[in-house]
Enzyme design. Structure first.
Site, PDB file in Angstrom:
ATOM      1  N   ALA A  20      31.886  39.067  32.079  1.00  0.00           N
ATOM      2  CA  ALA A  20      32.019  37.833  32.860  1.00  0.00           C
ATOM      3  C   ALA A  20      31.564  38.077  34.280  1.00  0.00           C
ATOM      4  O   ALA A  20      31.508  39.214  34.735  1.00  0.00           O
ATOM      5  CB  ALA A  20      33.486  37.386  32.878  1.00  0.00           C
ATOM      6  N   THR A  58      42.783  35.518  33.467  1.00  0.00           N
ATOM      7  CA  THR A  58      43.149  35.853  34.848  1.00  0.00           C
ATOM      8  C   THR A  58      44.244  34.946  35.401  1.00  0.00           C
ATOM      9  O   THR A  58      44.335  33.768  35.018  1.00  0.00           O
ATOM     10  CB  THR A  58      41.904  35.728  35.751  1.00  0.00           C
ATOM     11  OG1 THR A  58      42.314  35.790  37.123  1.00  0.00           O
ATOM     12  CG2 THR A  58      41.184  34.411  35.554  1.00  0.00           C
ATOM     13  N   TYR A 102      35.562  30.321  39.491  1.00  0.00           N
ATOM     14  CA  TYR A 102      35.916  31.461  38.634  1.00  0.00           C
ATOM     15  C   TYR A 102      37.131  31.121  37.782  1.00  0.00           C
ATOM     16  O   TYR A 102      37.098  31.255  36.546  1.00  0.00           O
ATOM     17  CB  TYR A 102      36.175  32.703  39.510  1.00  0.00           C
ATOM     18  CG  TYR A 102      36.797  33.847  38.759  1.00  0.00           C
ATOM     19  CD1 TYR A 102      36.116  34.467  37.713  1.00  0.00           C
ATOM     20  CD2 TYR A 102      38.081  34.304  39.074  1.00  0.00           C
ATOM     21  CE1 TYR A 102      36.692  35.513  37.011  1.00  0.00           C
ATOM     22  CE2 TYR A 102      38.660  35.352  38.378  1.00  0.00           C
ATOM     23  CZ  TYR A 102      37.967  35.945  37.345  1.00  0.00           C
ATOM     24  OH  TYR A 102      38.545  36.974  36.639  1.00  0.00           O
ATOM     25  N   ARG A 119      51.091  40.541  46.445  1.00  0.00           N
ATOM     26  CA  ARG A 119      50.418  40.506  45.149  1.00  0.00           C
ATOM     27  C   ARG A 119      51.166  41.390  44.160  1.00  0.00           C
ATOM     28  O   ARG A 119      51.911  42.295  44.531  1.00  0.00           O
ATOM     29  CB  ARG A 119      48.977  41.046  45.258  1.00  0.00           C
ATOM     30  CG  ARG A 119      48.045  40.193  46.100  1.00  0.00           C
ATOM     31  CD  ARG A 119      47.681  38.899  45.382  1.00  0.00           C
ATOM     32  NE  ARG A 119      46.808  38.065  46.191  1.00  0.00           N
ATOM     33  CZ  ARG A 119      47.221  37.206  47.119  1.00  0.00           C
ATOM     34  NH1 ARG A 119      48.511  37.071  47.357  1.00  0.00           N
ATOM     35  NH2 ARG A 119      46.345  36.460  47.787  1.00  0.00           N
ATOM     36  N   ARG A 162      41.755  35.168  54.741  1.00  0.00           N
ATOM     37  CA  ARG A 162      40.572  35.021  53.883  1.00  0.00           C
ATOM     38  C   ARG A 162      40.697  33.687  53.133  1.00  0.00           C
ATOM     39  O   ARG A 162      41.765  33.393  52.579  1.00  0.00           O
ATOM     40  CB  ARG A 162      40.523  36.198  52.904  1.00  0.00           C
ATOM     41  CG  ARG A 162      39.318  36.229  52.007  1.00  0.00           C
ATOM     42  CD  ARG A 162      39.243  37.513  51.205  1.00  0.00           C
ATOM     43  NE  ARG A 162      40.298  37.645  50.220  1.00  0.00           N
ATOM     44  CZ  ARG A 162      40.402  38.658  49.362  1.00  0.00           C
ATOM     45  NH1 ARG A 162      39.512  39.628  49.394  1.00  0.00           N
ATOM     46  NH2 ARG A 162      41.391  38.707  48.497  1.00  0.00           N
TER      47      ARG A 162
HETATM   48  N1  UDP Z   1      43.084  42.221  51.435  1.00  0.00           N
HETATM   49  C1  UDP Z   1      42.989  42.612  52.759  1.00  0.00           C
HETATM   50  N2  UDP Z   1      41.884  43.342  53.152  1.00  0.00           N
HETATM   51  C2  UDP Z   1      40.893  43.714  52.268  1.00  0.00           C
HETATM   52  C3  UDP Z   1      41.014  43.313  50.904  1.00  0.00           C
HETATM   53  C4  UDP Z   1      42.116  42.569  50.520  1.00  0.00           C
HETATM   54  O1  UDP Z   1      43.855  42.299  53.585  1.00  0.00           O
HETATM   55  O2  UDP Z   1      39.922  44.363  52.674  1.00  0.00           O
HETATM   56  C5  UDP Z   1      44.262  41.457  50.983  1.00  0.00           C
HETATM   57  C6  UDP Z   1      43.920  40.094  50.378  1.00  0.00           C
HETATM   58  O3  UDP Z   1      43.914  39.096  51.393  1.00  0.00           O
HETATM   59  C7  UDP Z   1      45.056  39.922  49.374  1.00  0.00           C
HETATM   60  C8  UDP Z   1      45.392  41.327  48.922  1.00  0.00           C
HETATM   61  O4  UDP Z   1      44.858  42.195  49.942  1.00  0.00           O
HETATM   62  O5  UDP Z   1      46.196  39.388  50.018  1.00  0.00           O
HETATM   63  C9  UDP Z   1      44.757  41.684  47.587  1.00  0.00           C
HETATM   64  O6  UDP Z   1      43.390  41.341  47.635  1.00  0.00           O
HETATM   65  P1  UDP Z   1      42.344  41.820  46.553  1.00  0.00           P
HETATM   66  O7  UDP Z   1      40.977  41.386  47.038  1.00  0.00           O
HETATM   67  O8  UDP Z   1      42.525  43.277  46.287  1.00  0.00           O
HETATM   68  O9  UDP Z   1      42.744  41.052  45.229  1.00  0.00           O
HETATM   69  P2  UDP Z   1      42.933  39.455  44.958  1.00  0.00           P
HETATM   70  O10 UDP Z   1      44.379  39.175  45.226  1.00  0.00           O
HETATM   71  O11 UDP Z   1      42.000  38.713  45.838  1.00  0.00           O
HETATM   72  O12 UDP Z   1      42.611  39.347  43.507  1.00  0.00           O
END
Ligand code: UDP
Length: 321
Positions: free
Chosen positions: A73, A115, A139, A218, A278
């Site tokens: 995917a 997911t 997605y 998370r 983000r």
């Molecule tokens: N995060 C962060 N800095 C990074 C990457 C991720 O602060 O460089 C934070 C992101 O905002 C989220 C958590 O870490 O709250 C997990 O993000 P990741 O991208 O690993 O997985 P997602 O939850 O997006 O699937």
């Protein structure tokens, strides 16, 4: 039994291939290597280079297979917002093609890589399989469409389980070496924080979230625990039934807590820089994993230190090559 692993050259797929082989399963991989790595797959697996959109390649890959684990995917949330048509084409139409070939060739067992993004912004934590599905990205929408397609297909006899992953992390030390996340660009927290330096600090996306320490929470699950659940799913498929099951740890860690755990593992502070939130990040995502325990008899056994520690070891092993 021989299992077709679509997307078997990716991070999670190649971990599945290695563990399935160690458990004595025959494995065929179908992967177009658009994001995966051919060399992540042991030569003892049968490898078909091709897309799930190519009926001929799918039919060839299904030869002698009794079941499919479907990982192939497009899977980057941000990219899906920019290229929704590509996500629909690969994820939805590609799976439609795979299901059609499976039906034509009489392969009736399927484990699907779904997911937590199918749920979107949760109203209630923890998230159960009964929680509303309101994806906030193309997605998530495409993965939900596939789950619904599989439910329809199960009504004509398919035996299927969709596994809804929360945050997958960690690495696997297989007989032929470490298998780990090697995305380009890497967006995930754990690999990124382990590469942080004074010159390139980890960007923490917001410290003003409505959580105890102001960073997002998370639910992290180790990739080896995750694959154990796939094998249990494979062994618990029932004809005409489609189960949807969450996979997480059932608990949450904030970004600051993950950074603290990583500092302990590596023995020094992780350089960080607080930046803006983000786009698309929900504040808290935690899975209710009671269904996985009940239906699959699955309990994750690896904690956040294991996930950070294994990622660290794998990065060091790749760096020393
Ligand atoms: N995060 C962060 N800095 C990074 C990457 C991720 O602060 O460089 C934070 C992101 O905002 C989220 C958590 O870490 O709250 C997990 O993000 P990741 O991208 O690993 O997985 P997602 O939850 O997006 O699937």
């Amino acid at each position: 039994m021989r299992v077709l692993v679509t997307g078997g050259a990716g991070y999670i797929g190649s971990t599945a291939v290695a563990i399935l082989q160690e458990r004595g399963y025959g494995v065929t991989v179908l992967d177009d290597c658009s994001t995966g790595h051919f060399e992540s797959v042991a030569s003892s697996a049968r490898f078909i280079t091709g897309s799930i959109l190519d009926s001929k390649a799918v039919a060839e890959a299904l030869t002698d297979c009794g079941a499919v684990i479907h990982f192939a995917a497009k899977s980057i949330v941000g990219e899906s917002v920019e290229k929704p048509d590509l996500y629909h084409e690969v994820n939805v139409n590609g799976t439609r093609n795979l299901l059609s070939e499976m039906a034509r060739l009489g392969v009736v067992k399927l484990v699907f890589s779904s997911t937590a993004a199918t749920y979107g912004e949760p109203e209630v934590i923890p998230i159960t399989e009964e929680s509303p599905t309101k994806p906030t990205s193309p997605y998530g929408t495409t993965k939900l469409a596939v789950d619904q397609m599989i439910t329809a297909e199960s009504e004509t006899g398919l035996a299927a389980i969709s596994l809804r992953y929360f945050n997958v992390a960690g690495a696997f030390n297989s007989k032929s070496g470490w298998i780990a996340e090697r995305h380009n660009p890497e967006t995930h927290l754990i690999p990124n924080l382990l590469r942080a330096s004074a010159a390139n600090p980890l960007k923490v996306f917001g410290k003003d979230w409505p959580t105890a320490d102001g960073t997002c929470i998370r639910d992290y699950v180790h990739v080896v625990d995750l694959i154990e659940a796939h094998i249990l799913a494979l062994e618990n498929l029932e004809p005409g039934k489609h189960e949807i099951i969450n996979l997480g740890s059932g608990g949450g860690y904030s970004v600051s807590q993950v950074i603290d755990a990583a500092a302990k593992v590596v023995g020094h502070e992780i350089p960080t820089q607080i930046t803006a939130r983000r786009a698309g990040d929900p504040a808290v995502l935690i899975a209710d994993i009671s269904k996985a325990k009940k239906v699959l008899g699955w309990t994750p056994t690896r904690n956040i230190e294991d996930m950070v520690g294994d990622t660290w070891k794998s990065q060091n092993a790749f760096a020393s090559k």
